[in-house]
Design a protein around this motif. Structure first.
Motif, PDB file in Angstrom:
ATOM      1  N   LEU A   1       0.851  -1.107   0.141  1.00  0.00           N
ATOM      2  CA  LEU A   1      -0.235   0.010  -0.055  1.00  0.00           C
ATOM      3  C   LEU A   1       0.861   1.135   0.033  1.00  0.00           C
ATOM      4  N   VAL A   2       0.754   2.013  -0.971  1.00  0.00           N
ATOM      5  CA  VAL A   2       1.676   3.390  -1.134  1.00  0.00           C
ATOM      6  C   VAL A   2       0.819   4.410  -0.320  1.00  0.00           C
ATOM      7  N   VAL A   3       1.497   5.070   0.638  1.00  0.00           N
ATOM      8  CA  VAL A   3       0.839   5.876   1.431  1.00  0.00           C
ATOM      9  C   VAL A   3       1.495   7.152   1.289  1.00  0.00           C
ATOM     10  N   THR A   4       0.593   8.111   0.648  1.00  0.00           N
ATOM     11  CA  THR A   4       1.174   9.514   0.159  1.00  0.00           C
ATOM     12  C   THR A   4       0.219  10.533   0.444  1.00  0.00           C
ATOM     13  N   ASP A   5       0.308  11.694  -0.258  1.00  0.00           N
ATOM     14  CA  ASP A   5      -0.563  12.816   0.050  1.00  0.00           C
ATOM     15  C   ASP A   5      -0.940  13.493  -1.429  1.00  0.00           C
ATOM     16  N   SER A   6      -2.097  14.116  -1.274  1.00  0.00           N
ATOM     17  CA  SER A   6      -2.817  14.893  -2.397  1.00  0.00           C
ATOM     18  C   SER A   6      -1.455  15.519  -3.158  1.00  0.00           C
TER      19      SER A   6
ATOM     20  N   LEU B   1      -6.651   2.132   7.126  1.00  0.00           N
ATOM     21  CA  LEU B   1      -6.705   0.768   7.554  1.00  0.00           C
ATOM     22  C   LEU B   1      -7.848  -0.162   6.623  1.00  0.00           C
ATOM     23  N   VAL B   2      -8.799   0.685   6.169  1.00  0.00           N
ATOM     24  CA  VAL B   2      -9.575   0.008   5.247  1.00  0.00           C
ATOM     25  C   VAL B   2      -8.922  -0.374   4.067  1.00  0.00           C
ATOM     26  N   ALA B   3      -8.138   0.556   3.355  1.00  0.00           N
ATOM     27  CA  ALA B   3      -7.410   0.276   2.383  1.00  0.00           C
ATOM     28  C   ALA B   3      -6.564  -0.946   2.416  1.00  0.00           C
ATOM     29  N   ILE B   4      -6.174  -1.206   3.649  1.00  0.00           N
ATOM     30  CA  ILE B   4      -5.063  -2.129   3.758  1.00  0.00           C
ATOM     31  C   ILE B   4      -5.814  -3.603   3.913  1.00  0.00           C
ATOM     32  N   ARG B   5      -6.961  -3.403   4.428  1.00  0.00           N
ATOM     33  CA  ARG B   5      -7.792  -4.514   4.509  1.00  0.00           C
ATOM     34  C   ARG B   5      -8.159  -4.918   2.920  1.00  0.00           C
ATOM     35  N   GLU B   6      -8.851  -4.195   2.399  1.00  0.00           N
ATOM     36  CA  GLU B   6      -9.512  -4.379   0.950  1.00  0.00           C
ATOM     37  C   GLU B   6      -8.435  -4.942   0.119  1.00  0.00           C
ATOM     38  N   HIS B   7      -7.120  -4.457   0.105  1.00  0.00           N
ATOM     39  CA  HIS B   7      -6.143  -4.708  -0.811  1.00  0.00           C
ATOM     40  C   HIS B   7      -5.348  -5.838  -0.237  1.00  0.00           C
ATOM     41  N   ASN B   8      -5.727  -6.504   1.048  1.00  0.00           N
ATOM     42  CA  ASN B   8      -4.887  -7.405   1.666  1.00  0.00           C
ATOM     43  C   ASN B   8      -3.240  -7.152   1.552  1.00  0.00           C
TER      44      ASN B   8
ATOM     45  N   GLY C   1       7.568  13.838   6.567  1.00  0.00           N
ATOM     46  CA  GLY C   1       7.290  13.125   7.872  1.00  0.00           C
ATOM     47  C   GLY C   1       5.824  12.470   8.125  1.00  0.00           C
ATOM     48  N   SER C   2       4.859  13.388   7.559  1.00  0.00           N
ATOM     49  CA  SER C   2       3.485  12.742   7.802  1.00  0.00           C
ATOM     50  C   SER C   2       2.988  11.611   6.881  1.00  0.00           C
ATOM     51  N   PRO C   3       3.411  11.382   5.806  1.00  0.00           N
ATOM     52  CA  PRO C   3       2.939  10.207   5.126  1.00  0.00           C
ATOM     53  C   PRO C   3       3.770   8.971   5.682  1.00  0.00           C
ATOM     54  N   MET C   4       5.179   9.361   6.177  1.00  0.00           N
ATOM     55  CA  MET C   4       5.910   8.218   6.794  1.00  0.00           C
ATOM     56  C   MET C   4       5.330   7.943   8.121  1.00  0.00           C
ATOM     57  N   ASP C   5       5.151   8.753   8.940  1.00  0.00           N
ATOM     58  CA  ASP C   5       4.482   8.503  10.110  1.00  0.00           C
ATOM     59  C   ASP C   5       3.192   7.722  10.058  1.00  0.00           C
ATOM     60  N   THR C   6       2.175   7.963   8.897  1.00  0.00           N
ATOM     61  CA  THR C   6       1.080   7.537   8.779  1.00  0.00           C
ATOM     62  C   THR C   6       1.188   6.006   8.306  1.00  0.00           C
ATOM     63  N   ALA C   7       2.258   5.723   7.542  1.00  0.00           N
ATOM     64  CA  ALA C   7       2.457   4.330   7.095  1.00  0.00           C
ATOM     65  C   ALA C   7       3.372   3.619   8.193  1.00  0.00           C
ATOM     66  N   LYS C   8       3.877   4.003   9.121  1.00  0.00           N
ATOM     67  CA  LYS C   8       4.275   3.416  10.366  1.00  0.00           C
ATOM     68  C   LYS C   8       2.964   2.808  11.303  1.00  0.00           C
ATOM     69  N   ALA C   9       2.101   4.046  11.386  1.00  0.00           N
ATOM     70  CA  ALA C   9       1.227   3.740  12.162  1.00  0.00           C
ATOM     71  C   ALA C   9       0.347   2.636  11.705  1.00  0.00           C
ATOM     72  N   LEU C  10      -0.197   2.750  10.378  1.00  0.00           N
ATOM     73  CA  LEU C  10      -1.046   1.728   9.584  1.00  0.00           C
ATOM     74  C   LEU C  10      -0.266   0.352   9.542  1.00  0.00           C
TER      75      LEU C  10
ATOM     76  N   GLN D   1      -2.204  -5.484  14.347  1.00  0.00           N
ATOM     77  CA  GLN D   1      -2.382  -5.558  15.703  1.00  0.00           C
ATOM     78  C   GLN D   1      -3.765  -5.260  16.281  1.00  0.00           C
ATOM     79  N   GLY D   2      -4.282  -4.253  15.432  1.00  0.00           N
ATOM     80  CA  GLY D   2      -5.650  -3.614  15.700  1.00  0.00           C
ATOM     81  C   GLY D   2      -5.558  -2.562  17.048  1.00  0.00           C
ATOM     82  N   GLY D   3      -6.520  -2.510  17.501  1.00  0.00           N
ATOM     83  CA  GLY D   3      -6.631  -1.460  18.758  1.00  0.00           C
ATOM     84  C   GLY D   3      -6.627  -0.019  18.322  1.00  0.00           C
ATOM     85  N   GLU D   4      -6.312   0.812  19.199  1.00  0.00           N
ATOM     86  CA  GLU D   4      -6.315   2.206  19.168  1.00  0.00           C
ATOM     87  C   GLU D   4      -4.759   2.650  19.052  1.00  0.00           C
ATOM     88  N   MET D   5      -4.743   3.665  18.423  1.00  0.00           N
ATOM     89  CA  MET D   5      -3.246   4.079  18.486  1.00  0.00           C
ATOM     90  C   MET D   5      -2.807   4.690  19.718  1.00  0.00           C
ATOM     91  N   ARG D   6      -3.539   5.123  20.768  1.00  0.00           N
ATOM     92  CA  ARG D   6      -3.397   5.749  22.086  1.00  0.00           C
ATOM     93  C   ARG D   6      -3.037   4.413  22.977  1.00  0.00           C
TER      94      ARG D   6
END
Length: 386
Positions: free
Chosen positions: A34-39, A80-87, A97-106, A112-117
């Motif tokens: 999944l390529v995580v980027t911005d507009s 997370l929806v995109a990860i599941r749909e794309h397997n 930093g924002s796309p890379m931080d997003t990718a790491k969180a995803l 593992q699931g759960g909440e980021m907190r």
């Protein structure tokens, strides 16, 4: 006593390296990233080109461009929806930093699931997580080589530091040509961010010989070329050296730590939506002045590496020169104060106690040479406002 050191398994560095993304992903035995980027990168065509590079290598990528500046827990949901749909079997963080931080969180939540907190400091996260490949397009965050991500809680506005090897990219592709189009403001903010990483890594209580060597090299490089990159974005040599220095600084603080600047910076970003590098820059000279007497020799080493003090200068004199040099640098690259940025003074004062509390709770101030009290943090926020 041994020191744990962690790095990406693979690093491709140099002009044109982004064209090798397919080879890098294939070498890791992965096929559905999944390529995580911005507009913005979609608009420039860079994201489309990355997808083509991956498809040419026989891979099956999917694009997710829903990253937002200073990512929030709410902004992760569609990913997370995109990860599941794309397997997806991996995540490519493509951008600043924002796309890379997003990718790491995803990558973590996708396994593992759960909440980021659930994963914020002081918890140390070791996995499992989807493999991360990081491709930075700015020379600053160093996220391509760090075991951290920062996500804001959409409910509380807390900017959460989430640490651990689960967030360390498996591979990093570092191509300075991706930074040539960065505007001066972004060049300055990310560049000062990288310098903050290097200096804080060196003066941190968790510093070690490995992180020290990279931090000092990065400090010297940034001191030589940041103003050049800010003045002329097409200065290829300055861009190349800044990109490498940002990665070196990222490796340094990932294997040491950041300190008070970062602890105080995150709440500014969360509550006032100031970009991370810029909020660091707003704080950098004042926090250094606050800290410098507690580690004069370490700050003096930074001054000498930056080229603003000589070997024969006393440590006290060199450390003072560093504070002045940081003040001059922020002036030269036109870093605004919070007031000049447009932040309301009443709102700033109103949120200062909460920001001080959140800064301390992050744990970063405990790594500072001079560990502040909550009252001292509140005073520093007051100092930098205008």
């Amino acid at each position: 006593m041994s020191v744990p050191i962690a790095l990406p398994r693979i690093m491709r560095i140099g002009a044109g390296a982004v064209a090798d993304i397919g080879e890098v992903v294939t070498s890791l035995g992965l096929s559905r990233p999944l390529v995580v980027t911005d507009s913005f990168l979609v608009g420039t065509g860079a994201a489309e080109q990355m997808i083509k590079n991956l498809e040419t290598a026989g891979l099956s990528p999917r694009l997710f461009d829903g990253t937002v500046p200073d990512p929030t827990t709410a902004s992760l949901e569609a990913g997370l929806v995109a990860i599941r749909e794309h397997n997806s079997d991996s995540v490519i963080g493509f951008g600043g930093g924002s796309p890379m931080d997003t990718a790491k969180a995803l990558g973590l939540l996708g396994r593992q699931g759960g909440e980021m907190r659930d994963y914020k400091a002081p918890r140390i996260n070791v996995g499992p997580a989807l493999p991360i490949i990081a491709v930075p397009t700015t020379a600053g965050s160093g996220s391509e080589a760090t075991q951290f991500t920062v996500i804001s809680d959409s409910e509380s506005d807390e900017k959460m530091l989430c640490p651990g090897l689960a967030f360390l990219p498996l591979a990093a592709v570092i191509d300075y040509e991706l930074t040539v189009s960065m505007p001066p403001r972004l060049t300055a903010d990310t560049g000062v961010d990288a310098l903050t990483h290097a200096i804080e890594a060196y003066v941190s209580k968790k510093a070690n010989p490995f992180s020290d060597s990279l931090a000092l090299i990065a400090i010297g490089t940034i001191g030589r070329v940041l103003r050049r990159a800010y003045t002329d974005g097409h200065d290829a040599e300055a861009r190349e050296q800044m990109m490498l220095a940002a990665t070196q600084a990222g490796i340094a603080f990932s294997n040491s730590s950041v300190a008070l600047v970062h602890g105080m910076s995150r709440p500014i970003g969360a509550h006032f939506h100031v970009a991370h590098g810029l909020s660091n820059a707003m704080l950098f000279p004042a926090v250094t002045a606050f800290s410098v007497r507690a580690a004069e020799s370490r700050y003096a080493d930074c001054a000498r590496a930056l080229g603003v003090a000589a070997e024969h200068d006393s440590d006290a004199s060199a450390a003072d020169r560093l504070v002045r040099a940081l003040t001059d640098l922020c002036r030269d690259v036109e870093v605004p104060t919070p007031r000049a940025y447009g932040i309301d003074r009443v709102r700033w004062d109103e949120l200062t106690p909460l920001m001080a509390e959140q800064a301390l709770a992050s744990g970063s101030p405990n790594n500072n040479p001079r560990v502040p009290t909550e009252a001292e943090i509140r005073d520093l926020y007051a100092q930098i406002y205008g």
